[in-house]
Scaffold this active site. Structure first.
Site, PDB file in Angstrom:
ATOM      1  N   HIS A  62      44.818  18.993  29.332  1.00 46.95           N
ATOM      2  CA  HIS A  62      43.612  19.164  28.530  1.00 46.95           C
ATOM      3  C   HIS A  62      42.674  17.974  28.763  1.00 46.95           C
ATOM      4  CE1 HIS A  62      41.031  20.591  25.374  1.00 46.95           C
ATOM      5  NE2 HIS A  62      40.978  19.362  24.907  1.00 46.95           N
TER       6      HIS A  62
ATOM      7  N   ASP B  27      46.277  23.706  22.181  1.00 51.06           N
ATOM      8  CA  ASP B  27      46.199  22.282  22.535  1.00 51.06           C
ATOM      9  C   ASP B  27      46.951  21.419  21.523  1.00 51.06           C
ATOM     10  OD1 ASP B  27      44.585  22.998  24.714  1.00 51.06           O
ATOM     11  OD2 ASP B  27      42.760  22.846  23.521  1.00 51.06           O
TER      12      ASP B  27
ATOM     13  N   SER C 162      41.163  22.302  41.038  1.00 47.25           N
ATOM     14  CA  SER C 162      41.311  20.952  41.592  1.00 47.25           C
ATOM     15  C   SER C 162      42.618  20.314  41.126  1.00 47.25           C
ATOM     16  CB  SER C 162      40.107  20.073  41.242  1.00 47.25           C
ATOM     17  OG  SER C 162      40.072  19.779  39.873  1.00 47.25           O
ATOM     18  N   ASN C 163      43.065  20.663  39.928  1.00 49.71           N
ATOM     19  CA  ASN C 163      44.373  20.163  39.495  1.00 49.71           C
ATOM     20  C   ASN C 163      45.504  20.783  40.305  1.00 49.71           C
ATOM     21  OD1 ASN C 163      44.351  18.223  37.108  1.00 49.71           O
ATOM     22  ND2 ASN C 163      42.840  19.753  36.457  1.00 49.71           N
TER      23      ASN C 163
ATOM     24  N   GLU D 102      42.897  13.356  35.503  1.00 53.44           N
ATOM     25  CA  GLU D 102      43.785  14.524  35.385  1.00 53.44           C
ATOM     26  C   GLU D 102      44.629  14.679  36.640  1.00 53.44           C
ATOM     27  OE1 GLU D 102      42.038  18.214  34.029  1.00 53.44           O
ATOM     28  OE2 GLU D 102      40.331  17.156  33.169  1.00 53.44           O
TER      29      GLU D 102
HETATM   30  C1  GAR Z   1      40.199  20.757  33.874  1.00 49.65           C
HETATM   31  O1  GAR Z   1      39.313  19.759  33.441  1.00 49.65           O
HETATM   32  C2  GAR Z   1      41.202  21.082  32.789  1.00 49.65           C
HETATM   33  O2  GAR Z   1      41.615  19.970  32.067  1.00 49.65           O
HETATM   34  C3  GAR Z   1      40.396  22.010  31.935  1.00 49.65           C
HETATM   35  O3  GAR Z   1      39.739  22.834  32.863  1.00 49.65           O
HETATM   36  C4  GAR Z   1      39.477  22.096  34.043  1.00 49.65           C
HETATM   37  C5  GAR Z   1      39.998  22.875  35.229  1.00 49.65           C
HETATM   38  O4  GAR Z   1      39.680  22.234  36.428  1.00 49.65           O
HETATM   39  N1  GAR Z   1      41.219  22.751  31.039  1.00 49.65           N
HETATM   40  C6  GAR Z   1      40.837  23.086  29.806  1.00 49.65           C
HETATM   41  O5  GAR Z   1      39.742  22.824  29.349  1.00 49.65           O
HETATM   42  C7  GAR Z   1      41.866  23.838  28.994  1.00 49.65           C
HETATM   43  N2  GAR Z   1      41.404  24.015  27.645  1.00 49.65           N
HETATM   44  P1  GAR Z   1      40.381  22.669  37.771  1.00 49.65           P
HETATM   45  O6  GAR Z   1      40.374  24.186  37.792  1.00 49.65           O
HETATM   46  O7  GAR Z   1      39.513  22.090  38.844  1.00 49.65           O
HETATM   47  O8  GAR Z   1      41.776  22.110  37.777  1.00 49.65           O
END
Ligand code: GAR
Length: 211
Positions: free
Chosen positions: A112, A148, A13-14, A177
Protein backbone atom coordinates in the site's frame (compact mmCIF):
# COMPACT_ATOMS: atom_id res chain seq x y z
CA UNK A 1 12.02 -21.45 -4.65
CA UNK A 2 8.81 -20.29 -3.02
CA UNK A 3 5.87 -20.40 -5.48
CA UNK A 4 4.09 -17.08 -5.75
CA UNK A 5 1.15 -15.57 -7.59
CA UNK A 6 1.18 -11.85 -8.29
CA UNK A 7 -2.11 -9.98 -8.62
CA UNK A 8 -2.07 -6.77 -10.66
CA UNK A 9 -4.53 -4.24 -12.03
CA UNK A 10 -2.24 -1.80 -13.80
CA UNK A 11 1.33 -0.82 -14.57
CA UNK A 12 2.97 -3.69 -12.77
CA UNK A 13 6.12 -1.88 -11.75
CA UNK A 14 6.02 -3.75 -8.45
CA UNK A 15 5.68 -6.99 -10.41
CA UNK A 16 8.75 -5.90 -12.39
CA UNK A 17 10.66 -5.29 -9.16
CA UNK A 18 9.85 -8.84 -8.05
CA UNK A 19 10.90 -10.27 -11.42
CA UNK A 20 14.16 -8.30 -11.34
CA UNK A 21 15.01 -9.47 -7.82
CA UNK A 22 14.35 -13.08 -8.74
CA UNK A 23 16.50 -12.79 -11.86
CA UNK A 24 19.26 -11.16 -9.83
CA UNK A 25 19.26 -14.13 -7.44
CA UNK A 26 18.14 -11.95 -4.53
CA UNK A 27 14.66 -13.39 -4.14
CA UNK A 28 14.25 -17.13 -3.82
CA UNK A 29 10.82 -17.33 -5.43
CA UNK A 30 9.19 -18.38 -8.66
CA UNK A 31 6.24 -16.48 -10.09
CA UNK A 32 3.84 -19.20 -11.20
CA UNK A 33 1.17 -16.85 -12.51
CA UNK A 34 0.27 -13.19 -12.84
CA UNK A 35 -3.45 -12.57 -12.48
CA UNK A 36 -5.03 -9.33 -13.65
CA UNK A 37 -8.58 -8.07 -13.34
CA UNK A 38 -7.90 -5.67 -16.22
CA UNK A 39 -7.35 -7.00 -19.75
CA UNK A 40 -5.06 -4.10 -20.74
CA UNK A 41 -2.86 -4.05 -17.62
CA UNK A 42 0.76 -3.35 -18.58
CA UNK A 43 1.67 -5.87 -15.89
CA UNK A 44 0.47 -8.63 -18.22
CA UNK A 45 2.97 -7.54 -20.88
CA UNK A 46 5.76 -7.44 -18.32
CA UNK A 47 4.91 -11.02 -17.31
CA UNK A 48 4.81 -12.22 -20.92
CA UNK A 49 8.19 -10.58 -21.58
CA UNK A 50 9.60 -12.90 -18.91
CA UNK A 51 7.63 -15.98 -20.01
CA UNK A 52 5.47 -15.95 -16.90
CA UNK A 53 1.97 -17.42 -17.33
CA UNK A 54 -0.85 -14.89 -17.12
CA UNK A 55 -4.55 -15.04 -16.43
CA UNK A 56 -7.14 -12.32 -16.95
CA UNK A 57 -10.23 -12.52 -14.79
CA UNK A 58 -12.66 -9.66 -15.24
CA UNK A 59 -14.52 -9.00 -12.02
CA UNK A 60 -17.28 -7.39 -14.10
CA UNK A 61 -18.12 -10.82 -15.51
CA UNK A 62 -18.88 -12.34 -12.11
CA UNK A 63 -22.07 -11.78 -10.19
CA UNK A 64 -20.52 -11.72 -6.74
CA UNK A 65 -17.19 -10.96 -5.08
CA UNK A 66 -17.16 -14.55 -3.85
CA UNK A 67 -17.53 -16.13 -7.28
CA UNK A 68 -14.78 -13.86 -8.63
CA UNK A 69 -12.54 -14.89 -5.72
CA UNK A 70 -13.29 -18.57 -6.35
CA UNK A 71 -12.17 -18.18 -9.93
CA UNK A 72 -8.96 -16.49 -8.77
CA UNK A 73 -8.28 -19.27 -6.25
CA UNK A 74 -8.76 -21.86 -8.98
CA UNK A 75 -6.48 -20.05 -11.42
CA UNK A 76 -3.77 -19.65 -8.78
CA UNK A 77 -3.99 -23.29 -7.64
CA UNK A 78 -3.89 -24.51 -11.23
CA UNK A 79 -0.70 -22.54 -11.75
CA UNK A 80 1.04 -24.56 -9.06
CA UNK A 81 0.82 -22.19 -6.11
CA UNK A 82 0.05 -24.34 -3.08
CA UNK A 83 -1.63 -23.05 0.10
CA UNK A 84 1.96 -22.73 1.46
CA UNK A 85 2.90 -20.46 -1.41
CA UNK A 86 2.38 -16.73 -1.34
CA UNK A 87 -0.01 -14.39 -3.10
CA UNK A 88 1.34 -10.86 -3.58
CA UNK A 89 -1.08 -8.08 -4.37
CA UNK A 90 1.01 -5.62 -6.35
CA UNK A 91 -1.27 -2.77 -7.33
CA UNK A 92 -4.33 -5.00 -7.29
CA UNK A 93 -7.24 -2.61 -6.80
CA UNK A 94 -9.84 -5.03 -5.46
CA UNK A 95 -10.77 -6.20 -1.99
CA UNK A 96 -10.78 -9.95 -1.47
CA UNK A 97 -13.29 -11.96 0.56
CA UNK A 98 -12.77 -14.81 3.06
CA UNK A 99 -13.25 -17.21 0.11
CA UNK A 100 -9.85 -16.06 -1.13
CA UNK A 101 -8.18 -15.54 2.24
CA UNK A 102 -9.16 -19.00 3.54
CA UNK A 103 -7.61 -20.64 0.48
CA UNK A 104 -4.23 -19.02 1.21
CA UNK A 105 -4.42 -18.55 4.96
CA UNK A 106 -1.83 -16.12 6.26
CA UNK A 107 -0.11 -16.16 2.87
CA UNK A 108 -1.57 -13.08 1.18
CA UNK A 109 0.36 -9.82 1.27
CA UNK A 110 -0.39 -6.38 -0.14
CA UNK A 111 1.67 -3.28 -0.86
CA UNK A 112 0.00 0.00 0.00
CA UNK A 113 1.43 3.41 -0.99
CA UNK A 114 1.01 5.07 2.41
CA UNK A 115 2.09 4.64 5.99
CA UNK A 116 -0.90 2.71 7.31
CA UNK A 117 -3.13 3.21 9.20
CA UNK A 118 -2.94 6.64 7.55
CA UNK A 119 -4.45 7.04 4.10
CA UNK A 120 -5.97 3.65 3.27
CA UNK A 121 -7.87 3.28 0.00
CA UNK A 122 -7.06 3.79 -3.64
CA UNK A 123 -5.43 7.27 -3.45
CA UNK A 124 -2.95 6.83 -0.64
CA UNK A 125 -0.21 8.95 -2.23
CA UNK A 126 -2.35 11.94 -3.18
CA UNK A 127 -4.31 11.82 0.06
CA UNK A 128 -1.00 12.08 1.94
CA UNK A 129 0.26 14.87 -0.35
CA UNK A 130 -2.98 16.85 -0.05
CA UNK A 131 -3.02 16.43 3.73
CA UNK A 132 0.37 18.14 3.94
CA UNK A 133 2.15 15.43 5.89
CA UNK A 134 5.91 15.79 6.27
CA UNK A 135 6.63 12.08 6.01
CA UNK A 136 4.96 9.61 3.67
CA UNK A 137 5.81 6.08 2.64
CA UNK A 138 4.56 2.61 1.94
CA UNK A 139 3.48 -0.48 3.84
CA UNK A 140 3.63 -4.19 3.10
CA UNK A 141 1.09 -6.02 5.23
CA UNK A 142 -0.72 -9.31 5.50
CA UNK A 143 -4.19 -9.11 4.04
CA UNK A 144 -7.29 -9.63 6.13
CA UNK A 145 -10.98 -8.96 5.46
CA UNK A 146 -10.73 -5.26 6.23
CA UNK A 147 -9.28 -2.86 3.68
CA UNK A 148 -5.57 -2.08 4.13
CA UNK A 149 -5.73 -3.42 7.67
CA UNK A 150 -3.74 -6.62 8.28
CA UNK A 151 -0.55 -6.97 10.34
CA UNK A 152 2.35 -4.83 9.12
CA UNK A 153 5.44 -6.59 7.74
CA UNK A 154 7.57 -3.63 6.71
CA UNK A 155 7.21 0.10 6.13
CA UNK A 156 9.51 2.63 4.52
CA UNK A 157 9.34 6.41 4.68
CA UNK A 158 10.17 9.41 2.51
CA UNK A 159 10.11 13.12 3.41
CA UNK A 160 7.46 15.19 1.62
CA UNK A 161 7.89 18.63 0.06
CA UNK A 162 5.02 21.05 0.75
CA UNK A 163 2.65 21.19 -2.20
CA UNK A 164 4.57 18.72 -4.34
CA UNK A 165 1.39 16.88 -5.31
CA UNK A 166 0.42 13.23 -5.36
CA UNK A 167 2.13 12.33 -8.63
CA UNK A 168 5.57 13.52 -7.61
CA UNK A 169 5.28 12.10 -4.14
CA UNK A 170 3.80 8.90 -5.55
CA UNK A 171 6.75 8.28 -7.84
CA UNK A 172 9.17 8.59 -4.92
CA UNK A 173 7.01 6.28 -2.82
CA UNK A 174 6.92 3.81 -5.73
CA UNK A 175 10.71 3.56 -5.76
CA UNK A 176 10.53 2.55 -2.09
CA UNK A 177 7.78 0.05 -2.84
CA UNK A 178 10.11 -1.65 -5.29
CA UNK A 179 12.51 -2.32 -2.44
CA UNK A 180 10.20 -3.34 0.37
CA UNK A 181 7.83 -5.71 -1.45
CA UNK A 182 10.64 -8.02 -2.68
CA UNK A 183 12.19 -7.77 0.79
CA UNK A 184 8.97 -8.93 2.46
CA UNK A 185 8.69 -11.80 -0.02
CA UNK A 186 12.26 -12.87 0.62
CA UNK A 187 11.56 -12.96 4.36
CA UNK A 188 8.57 -15.21 3.64
CA UNK A 189 10.71 -17.38 1.37
CA UNK A 190 13.21 -17.76 4.22
CA UNK A 191 10.33 -18.53 6.61
CA UNK A 192 11.50 -15.76 8.91
CA UNK A 193 8.17 -14.14 9.77
CA UNK A 194 5.96 -15.08 12.69
CA UNK A 195 2.65 -13.37 13.35
CA UNK A 196 1.31 -12.75 16.84
CA UNK A 197 -1.93 -10.82 16.47
CA UNK A 198 -0.98 -7.45 15.01
CA UNK A 199 2.72 -8.07 15.53
CA UNK A 200 4.95 -9.53 12.86
CA UNK A 201 8.28 -10.72 14.22
CA UNK A 202 11.34 -11.12 12.02
CA UNK A 203 13.60 -14.00 12.95
CA UNK A 204 17.33 -13.42 12.50
CA UNK A 205 18.77 -14.59 9.23
CA UNK A 206 20.57 -17.90 9.18
CA UNK A 207 22.11 -17.14 5.82
CA UNK A 208 25.56 -15.81 5.08
CA UNK A 209 26.69 -16.19 8.67
CA UNK A 210 29.55 -18.53 7.84
CA UNK A 211 32.54 -17.00 6.17
C1 GAR B 1 1.38 1.07 -6.30
O1 GAR B 1 1.72 2.36 -5.87
C2 GAR B 1 0.66 0.31 -5.21
O2 GAR B 1 1.15 0.57 -3.94
C3 GAR B 1 -0.73 0.86 -5.36
O3 GAR B 1 -0.93 0.88 -6.75
C4 GAR B 1 0.31 1.12 -7.40
C5 GAR B 1 0.53 0.06 -8.45
O4 GAR B 1 1.69 0.31 -9.18
N1 GAR B 1 -1.69 0.05 -4.69
C6 GAR B 1 -2.77 0.55 -4.09
O5 GAR B 1 -3.05 1.74 -4.09
C7 GAR B 1 -3.65 -0.46 -3.40
N2 GAR B 1 -4.70 0.21 -2.66
P1 GAR B 1 2.30 -0.82 -10.11
O6 GAR B 1 1.14 -1.43 -10.87
O7 GAR B 1 3.24 -0.08 -11.01
O8 GAR B 1 3.00 -1.82 -9.23
Amino acid sequence: PMPIAVLVSGGGSNLQAIIDRIEAGMLDAEIKVVVSNKADALGLTRAKNHHIPTRVLLHTEFDSRESFDEAMVQAIRESGVTPQGVVAMAGFMRMVTPVFLNAFKGRVVNIHPALLPSFPGVRGQSDAADYGVKIAGCTVHFVDEKMDHGAVIIQAAVPCQPGEGGDRLGSRILRLEHRVLPQALQWLAEDRLTVDGRFVHLKPSTRNLAI
